[in-house]
Design a protein around this motif. Structure first.
Motif, PDB file in Angstrom:
ATOM      1  N   UNK A 136       7.591   3.992   9.679  1.00 25.83           N
ATOM      2  CA  UNK A 136       8.146   3.704  11.000  1.00 25.83           C
ATOM      3  C   UNK A 136       7.310   4.334  12.110  1.00 25.83           C
ATOM      4  N   UNK A 137       6.822   5.566  11.893  1.00 25.99           N
ATOM      5  CA  UNK A 137       6.062   6.271  12.922  1.00 25.99           C
ATOM      6  C   UNK A 137       4.649   5.726  13.055  1.00 25.99           C
ATOM      7  N   UNK A 138       4.057   5.321  11.937  1.00 27.09           N
ATOM      8  CA  UNK A 138       2.679   4.839  11.964  1.00 27.09           C
ATOM      9  C   UNK A 138       2.618   3.448  11.344  1.00 27.09           C
ATOM     10  N   UNK A 139       2.588   2.392  12.147  1.00 23.13           N
ATOM     11  CA  UNK A 139       2.570   1.026  11.599  1.00 23.13           C
ATOM     12  C   UNK A 139       1.345   0.743  10.739  1.00 23.13           C
ATOM     13  N   UNK A 140       0.268   1.501  10.913  1.00 25.17           N
ATOM     14  CA  UNK A 140      -0.954   1.259  10.142  1.00 25.17           C
ATOM     15  C   UNK A 140      -0.939   1.953   8.780  1.00 25.17           C
ATOM     16  N   UNK A 141       0.092   2.752   8.523  1.00 25.46           N
ATOM     17  CA  UNK A 141       0.140   3.478   7.254  1.00 25.46           C
ATOM     18  C   UNK A 141       0.634   2.566   6.135  1.00 25.46           C
ATOM     19  N   UNK A 192       7.542  15.196  17.451  1.00 28.27           N
ATOM     20  CA  UNK A 192       7.790  14.864  16.047  1.00 28.27           C
ATOM     21  C   UNK A 192       6.593  14.151  15.431  1.00 28.27           C
ATOM     22  N   UNK A 193       5.948  13.269  16.179  1.00 29.06           N
ATOM     23  CA  UNK A 193       4.759  12.587  15.669  1.00 29.06           C
ATOM     24  C   UNK A 193       3.630  13.567  15.392  1.00 29.06           C
ATOM     25  N   UNK A 194       3.485  14.563  16.249  1.00 27.01           N
ATOM     26  CA  UNK A 194       2.436  15.567  16.039  1.00 27.01           C
ATOM     27  C   UNK A 194       2.721  16.384  14.779  1.00 27.01           C
ATOM     28  N   UNK A 195       4.006  16.655  14.505  1.00 27.12           N
ATOM     29  CA  UNK A 195       4.366  17.405  13.300  1.00 27.12           C
ATOM     30  C   UNK A 195       3.877  16.679  12.055  1.00 27.12           C
ATOM     31  N   UNK A 196       4.064  15.350  12.007  1.00 28.26           N
ATOM     32  CA  UNK A 196       3.643  14.589  10.824  1.00 28.26           C
ATOM     33  C   UNK A 196       2.124  14.616  10.640  1.00 28.26           C
ATOM     34  N   UNK A 197       1.387  14.833  11.729  1.00 28.57           N
ATOM     35  CA  UNK A 197      -0.068  14.871  11.623  1.00 28.57           C
ATOM     36  C   UNK A 197      -0.595  16.260  11.290  1.00 28.57           C
ATOM     37  N   UNK A 198       0.160  17.295  11.617  1.00 29.79           N
ATOM     38  CA  UNK A 198      -0.325  18.667  11.442  1.00 29.79           C
ATOM     39  C   UNK A 198       0.163  19.275  10.131  1.00 29.79           C
ATOM     40  N   UNK A 199       1.397  18.986   9.753  1.00 27.41           N
ATOM     41  CA  UNK A 199       1.979  19.628   8.566  1.00 27.41           C
ATOM     42  C   UNK A 199       1.219  19.224   7.308  1.00 27.41           C
TER      43      UNK A 199
END
Length: 411
Positions: free
Chosen positions: A244-249, A168-175
């Motif tokens: 939630x997925x990326x605390x640095x965002x 799921x984390x990879x999806x947020x980076x690729x989509x």
């Protein structure tokens, strides 16, 4: 052939085989020496003969390995001789003679299943939302090596394949995500004083920007900023999980992209990650000297002086931002689907091969070269269904393997 030999010679698989391992090795070695395709003793003929039969010999040695013949097949000497003789006879009868119309035979082998409507059109079941070209149209794309296929797609395998959260984390980076994809609505307000706001929902936002985001609104000359503000309300269903997925965002990332997109010609303030009033971006145009002079001359009507021109420019900027501003993901990847492969087989040192579940990503759209650069992606097994793209990224052998795989999926 092995099954036929076991039935014909009445082999009892519960009994031990009477064969000596040396007999099996000699029989297989003799069989390989009699598989002749290129006749001749010169170096070129010998090399051609070796290359022509290499894969078949490998297959023979794997199937007729000593341990398999003695432990699994339990063949007798007569049964082994019958199997070897049958293989040799079938091999010799299948050799194509010079002048044989192999192209016509290949065309017939493809044309028969295509015309008999036995195409495999259900190999993507379970992903109902994905658009896939199937059947005869897909077969035409493969055979014609189309450069612009209707539904390009990537099959992405991850290095960690049994972790759904990682997938799921990879999806947020690729989509591929544009600003318009995560925007609920936009508003344009006449809000002349940048130190306050006429929009009640943004009162806390402006105060927060001045206090915590180092935006010194008090020292701003109101003439430096357009009196018109573009208010962009973002979708909480996207921003919340992203945080939630990326605390640095934070929304500062989006604000920086907007500023960079217009060459530092705009001023943007944004909500905090912990905002309870939604996620909002406020965009103002930075005025140049000519704009301030024009505004001073028309001071009789502040709203008109502040500019109908600014209002129209903001409308054009709004369309440009929503349609063209790239925020995240890989260009060309419109959507990513997560599917579970329940038939995956992996090697376990303790028990040997075992069946396991793996998570696989399938995309709408394709950009194989950039997808393979992600560290979480297993670049050795990630593929595209676009033959031309496979050739450009992985070379002729990659295109050849892709051609075979796509034909197997269709025929």
């Amino acid at each position: 052939m092995i099954w036929n030999a076991q039935r014909q010679f009445r082999i009892n698989t519960q009994d031990s085989s009477p064969l000596h391992p040396r007999v099996v090795i000699d029989a297989v070695r003799q069989l390989c020496s009699e598989l002749i395709i290129v006749v001749g003793d010169d170096p070129i003929s010998r090399e051609a003969q070796y290359n022509a039969t290499l894969l078949f010999q490998i297959f023979l040695r794997s199937k007729l390995a000593t341990k398999r013949v003695l432990r699994d097949y339990r063949l007798s000497k007569e049964a082994l001789e019958w199997v070897v003789g049958s293989i040799l006879a079938d091999f010799r009868s299948s050799v194509v003679h010079p002048g044989e119309m192999c192209g016509v035979l290949a065309a017939q082998s493809i044309g028969e299943p295509a015309t008999q409507m036995t195409l495999n059109t259900f190999h993507n079941t379970g992903i109902g939302a994905k658009n896939v070209t199937l059947g005869v149209p897909r077969l035409n794309e493969i055979l014609n090596v189309g450069k612009n296929i209707k539904t390009p797609s990537n099959i992405i395998n991850l290095k960690i394949r049994n972790d759904q959260r990682e997938a799921t984390n990879v999806i947020t980076k690729i989509e591929f995500i544009k600003l318009g994809d995560i925007t609920l609505r936009t508003e344009i307000h006449y809000d002349p004083d940048p130190r306050t706001t006429v929009v009640a929902e943004d009162t806390e936002l402006v105060a927060f920007a001045a206090e915590f985001l180092n935006v010194d609104l008090v020292d701003f000359n109101p003439e430096d900023l357009s009196p018109w503000v573009l208010r962009i309300i973002l979708d909480e269903k996207f921003i919340g999980p992203r945080i939630e997925q990326d605390p640095n965002f934070s929304l500062a990332d989006i604000a920086d992209k907007i500023t960079e997109h217009f060459g530092n010609g705009v001023h943007v303030i944004y909500s905090d990650n912990n905002s309870t009033n939604g996620y909002v971006l406020r965009v103002r145009i930075l005025m140049n000297d000519e704009g301030r002079a024009g505004g001073a001359e028309g001071a009789e009507d502040d709203q008109n002086a502040g500019g109908n021109e600014d209002h129209e420019l903001l409308r054009r900027m709004q369309r440009n931002l929503l349609e063209d501003l790239h925020l995240f993901g890989v260009p060309g990847i419109k959507k990513v689907y997560l599917s579970k492969n329940k038939k995956a087989v992996r090697w376990n040192d303790a028990v040997g091969f075992e069946q396991c579940e793996e998570w696989v990503l399938e995309t709408d759209g394709s950009n194989l070269a950039e997808v393979m650069t992600f560290p979480q992606v297993d670049h050795t097994t990630t593929t595209s269904n676009d033959l031309v793209e496979m050739f450009q990224v992985l070379g002729i052998e990659g295109a050849r393997a892709c051609l075979f795989n796509e034909l197997r999926n269709v025929l």
